[in-house]
Motif scaffolding. Sequence first.
Motif, short mmCIF file in Angstrom:
data_model
loop_
_atom_site.label_atom_id
_atom_site.label_comp_id
_atom_site.label_asym_id
_atom_site.label_seq_id
_atom_site.Cartn_x
_atom_site.Cartn_y
_atom_site.Cartn_z
N ASN A 187 83.65 -47.24 -17.15
CA ASN A 187 82.46 -46.29 -16.72
C ASN A 187 81.46 -47.37 -15.87
O ASN A 187 80.67 -46.61 -15.15
N GLN A 188 81.34 -48.55 -16.42
CA GLN A 188 80.36 -49.39 -15.82
C GLN A 188 80.53 -49.58 -14.55
O GLN A 188 79.54 -49.54 -13.62
N ASN A 189 81.55 -49.77 -14.19
CA ASN A 189 82.25 -49.92 -12.52
C ASN A 189 82.15 -48.78 -11.84
O ASN A 189 81.53 -48.65 -10.96
N ILE A 190 82.53 -47.79 -12.67
CA ILE A 190 82.58 -46.49 -11.72
C ILE A 190 81.11 -45.85 -11.34
O ILE A 190 80.66 -45.40 -10.46
N LEU A 191 80.17 -45.77 -12.62
CA LEU A 191 78.91 -45.35 -12.43
C LEU A 191 77.97 -46.26 -11.24
O LEU A 191 77.08 -45.65 -10.88
N ALA A 192 78.32 -47.47 -11.16
CA ALA A 192 77.78 -48.55 -10.03
C ALA A 192 78.25 -47.98 -8.73
O ALA A 192 77.80 -48.68 -7.72
N GLN A 193 79.11 -47.17 -8.51
CA GLN A 193 79.88 -47.12 -7.15
C GLN A 193 78.71 -46.02 -6.44
O GLN A 193 77.86 -45.26 -6.89
N GLY A 194 78.86 -45.90 -5.07
CA GLY A 194 78.34 -45.18 -4.45
C GLY A 194 78.53 -43.77 -4.77
O GLY A 194 79.47 -43.32 -5.16
N GLN A 195 77.34 -42.90 -4.68
CA GLN A 195 77.52 -41.43 -5.18
C GLN A 195 77.76 -40.38 -3.84
O GLN A 195 77.07 -40.43 -3.10
N VAL A 196 78.88 -39.49 -4.14
CA VAL A 196 79.00 -38.61 -3.09
C VAL A 196 79.65 -37.26 -3.66
O VAL A 196 79.93 -37.34 -4.94
N TYR A 197 79.84 -36.07 -2.88
CA TYR A 197 80.58 -35.15 -3.46
C TYR A 197 81.84 -35.48 -3.85
O TYR A 197 82.67 -36.10 -3.02
N VAL A 198 82.50 -34.97 -4.97
CA VAL A 198 83.91 -35.48 -5.32
C VAL A 198 84.26 -34.06 -5.59
O VAL A 198 84.11 -33.28 -6.49
N HIS A 199 85.62 -33.85 -4.90
CA HIS A 199 86.49 -32.65 -5.06
C HIS A 199 87.09 -32.58 -6.37
O HIS A 199 87.03 -31.80 -7.15
N ARG A 200 87.57 -33.76 -6.94
CA ARG A 200 88.30 -34.03 -8.16
C ARG A 200 89.71 -33.70 -8.28
O ARG A 200 90.21 -34.04 -9.42
N ASP A 201 90.24 -33.20 -7.21
CA ASP A 201 91.84 -32.72 -7.41
C ASP A 201 92.13 -32.64 -5.90
O ASP A 201 93.13 -31.82 -5.49
N TYR A 202 91.93 -33.76 -5.10
CA TYR A 202 92.14 -33.75 -3.82
C TYR A 202 93.61 -34.36 -3.45
O TYR A 202 93.56 -35.84 -3.29
N HIS A 203 94.56 -33.69 -3.73
CA HIS A 203 96.05 -34.21 -3.76
C HIS A 203 96.82 -33.43 -3.06
O HIS A 203 96.64 -32.12 -2.66
N SER A 204 98.12 -33.62 -3.09
CA SER A 204 99.14 -33.13 -2.05
C SER A 204 99.42 -31.43 -2.67
O SER A 204 100.11 -30.94 -1.81
N ARG A 205 99.25 -31.18 -3.67
CA ARG A 205 99.46 -29.63 -4.07
C ARG A 205 98.04 -29.00 -3.71
O ARG A 205 98.37 -27.69 -3.59
N ASN A 206 97.15 -29.53 -3.41
CA ASN A 206 95.83 -28.60 -3.14
C ASN A 206 95.50 -28.79 -1.47
O ASN A 206 94.45 -28.24 -1.34
N LEU A 207 96.16 -29.66 -0.83
CA LEU A 207 96.01 -29.54 0.48
C LEU A 207 96.95 -28.95 1.30
O LEU A 207 98.02 -29.09 1.13
#
Length: 346
Positions: A187-207
Amino acid sequence: MDKRQQQLEHWLSTILVGIELNNTASKVDFTLTIASADASFRRYFRVHLPNAYLGNSTLIAMDAPPPHEDCTPFVKVAELLLAAGLNAPKVIAQDLQQGFLLLSDLGDDTYLSQLQSEKTSILYGDATNALIKMQLASKPNVLPMYDDALLTREMQLFPDWYVVKHLNASLNNDQQAVLNNTFAILNQNILAQGQVYVHRDYHSRNLMITQQNNPGILDFQDAVYGPITYDLVSLLKDAYISWDEEEVIDWAVRYWQPAKKAGLPVSDDFSEFYRDFEWMGAQRHIKVLGIFARLSHRDGKDGYLKDMPIVMAYLRKVCERYVELRPMLRLLNQLENVKPQEGYTF
């Protein structure tokens, strides 16, 4: 036909009204077939229209039964994606109280059906270009935050469902401490990353593969505002198909270079970006193992069990690579009675 489908058909019969030349309303004939069912309570039906309606021969009807599902986020995120120039379904009609939506149809040709062909690099190129377009449209305070509480709640699915229900095991105090520390480090690493819109399931079954403005993007109702590497991990470390790491790195570079040039908040150094990508992946892999176990043991959807080995292999590889995550690898070995390879030092 179940009661929900009967209610849906009745609703559609009131929505799909054709206007004849004399401006009198006439009934529009249609039939329904199952389009797909996802990992939630939502179902999707393809609405077949013998006589094209608003220029469409087919549409998609979403059944999202309250109180299990709420269509409001889907409608909101669809508007955001369409405004950003992305290929998302258009909402033609809605009844949020009943949990019904009528959508434009992006077809049934998924990325998963066409990957491992000569089109793969082109498809991933289109998907990363669309991802950059979505991220460039990001604004704070529009979508829910992907905060520490949500990240941790997702990972908690791993001990609750994968460990306890799937492995029929329990964690001792030392093992629980390892898990808690791993969650905190990630979490410490993840929360320090740049923040943008996140789809959350951007994978081959949803494209979906589309002739224009590829890809069509589905299943985005859980979108949040969070770490920039999340959707790229979903795409390139997909739970349903895996690639050699050399290919993953190559596609990651092909995202990172234009993303950096466009001014998105990625690290200037690719090795740092790839570390962020991998640590974000560890969080997602931990979560997905818990989700797949829950789908099997709570919802009776055992088909997801066959996808667990890919996800576990991703998690093991990341934990093996980074010294901070080695205790998590040792915990996985203990839980699954796997002997560490010769030469490991922990």
